[in-house]
Design a protein around this motif. Structure first.
Motif, short mmCIF file in Angstrom:
data_model
loop_
_atom_site.label_atom_id
_atom_site.label_comp_id
_atom_site.label_asym_id
_atom_site.label_seq_id
_atom_site.Cartn_x
_atom_site.Cartn_y
_atom_site.Cartn_z
N ALA A 42 -1.41 -18.60 3.30
CA ALA A 42 -1.30 -20.06 3.40
C ALA A 42 -0.17 -20.63 2.55
O ALA A 42 0.31 -21.73 2.81
N SER A 43 0.25 -19.89 1.52
CA SER A 43 1.29 -20.41 0.62
C SER A 43 2.64 -20.55 1.32
O SER A 43 3.48 -21.36 0.92
N GLU A 44 2.89 -19.74 2.34
CA GLU A 44 4.13 -19.79 3.12
C GLU A 44 5.38 -19.64 2.24
O GLU A 44 6.43 -20.20 2.52
N THR A 45 5.24 -18.90 1.15
CA THR A 45 6.39 -18.64 0.28
C THR A 45 6.75 -17.16 0.35
O THR A 45 5.91 -16.32 0.71
N GLU A 46 7.99 -16.83 0.00
CA GLU A 46 8.41 -15.44 0.02
C GLU A 46 7.71 -14.68 -1.09
O GLU A 46 7.79 -15.07 -2.26
N LEU A 47 7.03 -13.62 -0.74
CA LEU A 47 6.27 -12.85 -1.72
C LEU A 47 7.19 -11.86 -2.44
O LEU A 47 8.08 -11.28 -1.84
N PRO A 48 6.98 -11.66 -3.73
CA PRO A 48 7.82 -10.72 -4.49
C PRO A 48 7.58 -9.29 -4.02
O PRO A 48 6.54 -8.97 -3.42
N PRO A 49 8.51 -8.38 -4.31
CA PRO A 49 8.36 -6.98 -3.90
C PRO A 49 7.11 -6.35 -4.52
O PRO A 49 6.71 -6.70 -5.63
N ILE A 50 6.51 -5.42 -3.80
CA ILE A 50 5.40 -4.65 -4.35
C ILE A 50 5.99 -3.43 -5.06
O ILE A 50 7.17 -3.13 -4.90
N ILE A 51 5.18 -2.76 -5.88
CA ILE A 51 5.63 -1.56 -6.58
C ILE A 51 4.92 -0.35 -5.97
O ILE A 51 3.69 -0.37 -5.79
N VAL A 52 5.68 0.69 -5.65
CA VAL A 52 5.15 1.87 -4.98
C VAL A 52 5.52 3.13 -5.76
O VAL A 52 6.65 3.24 -6.25
N HIS A 53 4.56 4.04 -5.87
CA HIS A 53 4.80 5.33 -6.53
C HIS A 53 5.53 6.23 -5.54
O HIS A 53 4.96 6.67 -4.54
N ARG A 54 6.80 6.50 -5.81
CA ARG A 54 7.62 7.21 -4.82
C ARG A 54 7.08 8.60 -4.46
O ARG A 54 7.04 8.95 -3.28
N PRO A 55 6.65 9.42 -5.43
CA PRO A 55 6.19 10.76 -5.07
C PRO A 55 5.02 10.77 -4.09
O PRO A 55 4.88 11.70 -3.28
N THR A 56 4.15 9.76 -4.15
CA THR A 56 2.96 9.73 -3.28
C THR A 56 2.99 8.60 -2.25
O THR A 56 2.12 8.54 -1.38
N MET A 57 3.95 7.67 -2.41
CA MET A 57 4.06 6.48 -1.56
C MET A 57 2.80 5.60 -1.68
O MET A 57 2.47 4.84 -0.77
N ARG A 58 2.14 5.71 -2.80
CA ARG A 58 0.94 4.90 -3.02
C ARG A 58 1.31 3.56 -3.64
O ARG A 58 2.16 3.49 -4.52
N VAL A 59 0.67 2.50 -3.17
CA VAL A 59 0.93 1.16 -3.70
C VAL A 59 0.33 1.05 -5.09
O VAL A 59 -0.87 1.25 -5.28
N ILE A 60 1.16 0.74 -6.07
CA ILE A 60 0.72 0.58 -7.45
C ILE A 60 0.33 -0.86 -7.72
O ILE A 60 -0.71 -1.15 -8.31
N ASP A 61 1.19 -1.77 -7.30
CA ASP A 61 0.95 -3.20 -7.53
C ASP A 61 1.37 -3.98 -6.28
O ASP A 61 2.49 -3.82 -5.81
N GLY A 62 0.45 -4.79 -5.74
CA GLY A 62 0.80 -5.62 -4.59
C GLY A 62 -0.05 -5.39 -3.36
O GLY A 62 0.38 -5.69 -2.24
N MET A 63 -1.28 -4.89 -3.53
CA MET A 63 -2.15 -4.64 -2.38
C MET A 63 -2.44 -5.92 -1.60
O MET A 63 -2.45 -5.92 -0.36
N HIS A 64 -2.66 -7.03 -2.31
CA HIS A 64 -2.94 -8.30 -1.62
C HIS A 64 -1.71 -8.76 -0.83
O HIS A 64 -1.83 -9.25 0.29
N ARG A 65 -0.54 -8.56 -1.43
CA ARG A 65 0.69 -8.93 -0.71
C ARG A 65 0.89 -8.05 0.52
O ARG A 65 1.31 -8.53 1.58
N LEU A 66 0.56 -6.77 0.40
CA LEU A 66 0.68 -5.85 1.53
C LEU A 66 -0.25 -6.27 2.67
O LEU A 66 0.16 -6.32 3.84
N LEU A 67 -1.50 -6.59 2.33
CA LEU A 67 -2.45 -7.02 3.36
C LEU A 67 -2.01 -8.33 4.01
O LEU A 67 -2.18 -8.52 5.22
N ALA A 68 -1.44 -9.23 3.20
CA ALA A 68 -0.96 -10.50 3.75
C ALA A 68 0.19 -10.26 4.74
O ALA A 68 0.23 -10.88 5.81
N MET A 69 1.10 -9.36 4.39
CA MET A 69 2.22 -9.05 5.28
C MET A 69 1.72 -8.41 6.58
O MET A 69 2.23 -8.69 7.67
N LYS A 70 0.69 -7.57 6.48
CA LYS A 70 0.11 -6.97 7.69
C LYS A 70 -0.49 -8.04 8.59
O LYS A 70 -0.30 -8.03 9.81
#
Length: 337
Positions: A42-70
Motif C-alpha cells: 500500500a505504501s507505493e514506494t520503492e523498496l530498498p534492496p534485500i540482502i541475500v547469502h550468496r553461497p546459498t541464495m537464502r534471503v537474510i533480510d527482506g522477506m516481507h519486501r520479497l513477498l510484497a514484490m511477489k
C-alpha cells in the motif's frame, strides 16, 4: 572488527530472479506478517534492496519486501549479496531485523540469542545483546542454561573487538603486583599490562590503599572478577546488587536516602532538595532496574547507553568533588576545575 552489515553494504545492487531465491532459516518463529506485507504494498514506494547469502541464495533480510514484490507480480528484485558463513548470515539476519522494518518479537530475539550463544560462545554477553536486541542479563541467563563458554576457557570478545578474560581474578592479582612494584604507573598502563579495564585497576588501587584484598569481598577464588568481556564491572543480577539487610553491610540506598530526607541541612534549602530528588531517582531496587533495562526498545539501546554513561561520568565527578571538599575545607568553587 568489520561488522557483517557493513560487509554486505560493500556490494553493489544487483537484479536477481525471485525464483532463484531460498526463503528458509528466518529468525521469525511465527513466520512473516501478511499484514506488514500489505502495508508495504500500500505504501507505493520503492523498496530498498534485500540482502541475500550468496553461497546459498537464502534471503537474510527482506522477506516481507520479497513477498510484497511477489504479490505485485514482479519477477526480479534488487539484491545486495553477503559472502560470509551461515552463522554470520544468521547474525546479520537478526541484527537487521531489530534495526528496521517489523521488529522481532521478544521470543524471536531470545531464540536467536540462544543460537548466537551456541555459534559464537566467544562473544561477550553485551556483544550478543547488541546483536539480538535483548539485555545482557538475559543473554547471561541463556548462556548459563546452555552451558556455552569460550573454547579452551579463553576470553570473550567485547563490543569494542578486544578480547578479555571471562575470569579476571588472576588479572586483578597481576594489577596488584604491578601497582606495588611501580606506584607511578598510570591506570591505563596497568590496565594494558594486566588485561583489564582502567576502572578495575582503579578499584584494585583503592583496595590496596585501604589495606584490603584486590578481590571484592565474597567473591570466591576463581570466580569471575570485577569486569566482564566488555571491560565493565561484572554484574550478577543486573544493576549492582543491594546489600542484604541484617548482614552487617551498609543499608540499601533507598534507606539511606530516606534518612537524608530528614536532615534539615538538606531539606530546608533548594540545592539540598535538588540533591535529594536526584538521589531518590537512583535509589531503585535491583528488580526495578532490571525491569527498566528490559523495557529499553532495541532502536534506543545505543542512545540510552550513551546517556547513562554520560550521567555516570557526572556522578563520578560529583563524588570526587564532594570527597575533596571533605578532605580540604579550603577547596571551594574558586578552586574547582
Amino acid at each position: 572488527m568489520r561488522s557483517t552489515q557493513s560487509r554486505a553494504d560493500l556490494y553493489a545492487v544487483e537484479e536477481v530472479e525471485i525464483s532463484s531465491l531460498s526463503v528458509g532459516g528466518s529468525p521469525r518463529l511465527a513466520g512473516e506478517s501478511l499484514e506488514h506485507v500489505e502495508t508495504l504494498i500500500a505504501s507505493e514506494t520503492e523498496l530498498p534492496p534485500i540482502i541475500v547469502h550468496r553461497p546459498t541464495m537464502r534471503v537474510i533480510d527482506g522477506m516481507h519486501r520479497l513477498l510484497a514484490m511477489k504479490r505485485l507480480g514482479h519477477r526480479k528484485i534488487a539484491v545486495r549479496f553477503f559472502e560470509g558463513s551461515e552463522d554470520e548470515a544468521f547474525v546479520l539476519a537478526v541484527k537487521s531485523n531489530i534495526a528496521h522494518g517489523l521488529p522481532l518479537s521478544l521470543a524471536d530475539r531470545k531464540h536467536a540469542a540462544a543460537r548466537v550463544v551456541a555459534s559464537h560462545p566467544e562473544w561477550s554477553d553485551r556483544m550478543i545483546a547488541s546483536v539480538t536486541g535483548i539485555s545482557a542479563k538475559t543473554v547471561a541467563e541463556i548462556r548459563k542454561s546452555a552451558n556455552a563458554e569460550p573454547p579452551d576457557g579463553g576470553g570473550r570478545i567485547g563490543k569494542d573487538g578486544r578480547v578479555r578474560a571471562a575470569d579476571v581474578t588472576e588479572r586483578r592479582r597481576v594489577a596488584q603486583e604491578l601497582i606495588i612494584k611501580d606506584p607511578g604507573l598510570s591506570l591505563r598502563q596497568v590496565a594494558r599490562a594486566a588485561g583489564i579495564s582502567p576502572e578495575t585497576v582503579r578499584d584494585v588501587r583503592k583496595r590496596l590503599r585501604r589495606g584490603e584484598d584486590p578481590l571484592p569481598q565474597g567473591r570466591a577464588k576463581g570466580a569471575a572478577g570485577g569486569q566482564d568481556a566488555d571491560g565493565r564491572p561484572a554484574r550478577r543480577t543486573g544493576i549492582a546488587e543491594q546489600p542484604t539487610p541484617g548482614s552487617g553491610s551498609p543499608p540499601p540506598p533507598a534507606v539511606v536516602v530516606e534518612r537524608l530526607k530528614a536532615d534539615p541541612a538538606l531539606r530546608f534549602n533548594e540545592n539540598g532538595r535538588d540533591l535529594l530528588r536526584l538521589l531518590n531517582i537512583h535509589a531503585l531496587r535491583t528488580e526495578d532496574w532490571s525491569k527498566i533495562i528490559d523495557s529499553v526498545p532495541p532502536h534506543c539501546i545505543e542512545i540510552v547507553a550513551h546517556l547513562a554513561r554520560d550521567c555516570s561520568k557526572k556522578w563520578l565527578e560529583f563524588a570526587s568533588l564532594v570527597e575533596r571538599n571533605a578532605m580540604d575545607p579550603d577547596f571551594g568553587p574558586a578552586g574547582r576545575p
